[in-house]
Design a protein around this motif. Structure first.
Motif, PDB file in Angstrom:
ATOM      1  N   ALA A  40       0.855  -1.183   0.000  1.00 39.49           N
ATOM      2  CA  ALA A  40       0.000   0.000   0.000  1.00 39.49           C
ATOM      3  C   ALA A  40       0.892   1.233   0.000  1.00 39.49           C
ATOM      4  N   PRO A  41       0.376   2.365  -0.474  1.00 40.27           N
ATOM      5  CA  PRO A  41       1.182   3.590  -0.503  1.00 40.27           C
ATOM      6  C   PRO A  41       1.708   3.936   0.885  1.00 40.27           C
ATOM      7  N   GLY A  42       3.006   4.188   0.968  1.00 42.18           N
ATOM      8  CA  GLY A  42       3.612   4.577   2.226  1.00 42.18           C
ATOM      9  C   GLY A  42       3.863   3.443   3.202  1.00 42.18           C
ATOM     10  N   LYS A  43       3.586   2.209   2.776  1.00 46.14           N
ATOM     11  CA  LYS A  43       3.771   1.063   3.661  1.00 46.14           C
ATOM     12  C   LYS A  43       4.751   0.073   3.048  1.00 46.14           C
ATOM     13  N   GLU A  44       5.267  -0.798   3.914  1.00 44.12           N
ATOM     14  CA  GLU A  44       6.173  -1.818   3.429  1.00 44.12           C
ATOM     15  C   GLU A  44       5.423  -2.915   2.687  1.00 44.12           C
ATOM     16  N   ARG A  45       6.160  -3.601   1.831  1.00 43.28           N
ATOM     17  CA  ARG A  45       5.575  -4.733   1.130  1.00 43.28           C
ATOM     18  C   ARG A  45       5.317  -5.868   2.126  1.00 43.28           C
ATOM     19  N   GLU A  46       4.145  -6.446   2.053  1.00 46.24           N
ATOM     20  CA  GLU A  46       3.800  -7.499   3.003  1.00 46.24           C
ATOM     21  C   GLU A  46       3.360  -8.777   2.290  1.00 46.24           C
ATOM     22  N   GLY A  47       3.719  -9.910   2.877  1.00 48.28           N
ATOM     23  CA  GLY A  47       3.327 -11.187   2.323  1.00 48.28           C
ATOM     24  C   GLY A  47       1.862 -11.470   2.590  1.00 48.28           C
ATOM     25  N   VAL A  48       1.187 -11.999   1.587  1.00 47.27           N
ATOM     26  CA  VAL A  48      -0.235 -12.276   1.683  1.00 47.27           C
ATOM     27  C   VAL A  48      -0.509 -13.775   1.747  1.00 47.27           C
ATOM     28  N   ALA A  49       0.113 -14.530   0.839  1.00 47.28           N
ATOM     29  CA  ALA A  49      -0.133 -15.970   0.791  1.00 47.28           C
ATOM     30  C   ALA A  49       1.005 -16.646   0.047  1.00 47.28           C
ATOM     31  N   SER A  50       1.208 -17.919   0.346  1.00 44.41           N
ATOM     32  CA  SER A  50       2.230 -18.692  -0.363  1.00 44.41           C
ATOM     33  C   SER A  50       1.712 -20.094  -0.636  1.00 44.41           C
ATOM     34  N   ILE A  51       2.368 -20.754  -1.592  1.00 45.23           N
ATOM     35  CA  ILE A  51       2.021 -22.135  -1.913  1.00 45.23           C
ATOM     36  C   ILE A  51       3.296 -22.885  -2.244  1.00 45.23           C
ATOM     37  N   ASP A  52       3.430 -24.087  -1.624  1.00 42.83           N
ATOM     38  CA  ASP A  52       4.608 -24.918  -1.835  1.00 42.83           C
ATOM     39  C   ASP A  52       4.518 -25.668  -3.155  1.00 42.83           C
ATOM     40  N   SER A  53       5.620 -26.298  -3.478  1.00 46.44           N
ATOM     41  CA  SER A  53       5.626 -27.165  -4.650  1.00 46.44           C
ATOM     42  C   SER A  53       4.696 -28.363  -4.451  1.00 46.44           C
ATOM     43  N   ASP A  54       4.409 -28.737  -3.194  1.00 42.10           N
ATOM     44  CA  ASP A  54       3.492 -29.844  -2.946  1.00 42.10           C
ATOM     45  C   ASP A  54       2.072 -29.369  -2.666  1.00 42.10           C
ATOM     46  N   GLY A  55       1.825 -28.062  -2.857  1.00 39.79           N
ATOM     47  CA  GLY A  55       0.472 -27.541  -2.741  1.00 39.79           C
ATOM     48  C   GLY A  55       0.072 -27.005  -1.379  1.00 39.79           C
ATOM     49  N   ARG A  56       0.978 -27.080  -0.386  1.00 40.09           N
ATOM     50  CA  ARG A  56       0.640 -26.550   0.937  1.00 40.09           C
ATOM     51  C   ARG A  56       0.539 -25.027   0.856  1.00 40.09           C
TER      52      ARG A  56
END
Length: 126
Positions: A40-56
């Protein structure tokens, strides 16, 4: 050469939905930890979601129950389905790839990712 290209952003009202896509070349999703970040403007980049190679999958607390990350290995495309959008979800959304096969609790850390897309804008109005 690795290239990640996001699409699907736009402007919606609160409560609406969007589906983001990230098409990859030079990287095989099935061998990487993949993630979505936002800034967001003026904010740090933040992680939202991830997915592994095995789908986790893993999610930030702020999006649990509303966002779903998935990937189509045949199409080498990453997705982020975003439902029940809120104004605080507004930001530039990036996909990212880590050469780690498994995403750990570090999935929200920008330093862990080797490749980034250029971002797609999501704007949620109240």
């Amino acid at each position: 050469q690795v290239q990640l290209v996001e699409s699907g952003g736009g402007s919606v009202q609160a409560g609406g939905f969007l589906r983001l896509s990230c098409a990859a070349s030079g990287v095989t999703y099935s061998r990487y930890c993949m993630a979505w970040f936002r800034q967001a403007p003026g904010k740090e980049r933040e992680g939202v979601a991830s997915i592994d190679s095995d789908g986790r999958t893993r999610y930030a607390d702020s999006v649990k129950g509303r966002f779903t990350i998935s990937q189509d290995n045949a199409k080498n495309t990453l997705y982020l389905q975003m439902n029940s959008l809120k104004p605080e979800d507004t930001g530039l959304y990036y996909c990212a790839a880590s050469t780690q096969r498994s995403c750990g609790n570090w999935f929200t850390q920008t330093w862990a990712y080797n490749y980034w897309g250029q971002g797609t804008q999501v704007t949620v109005s109240s």
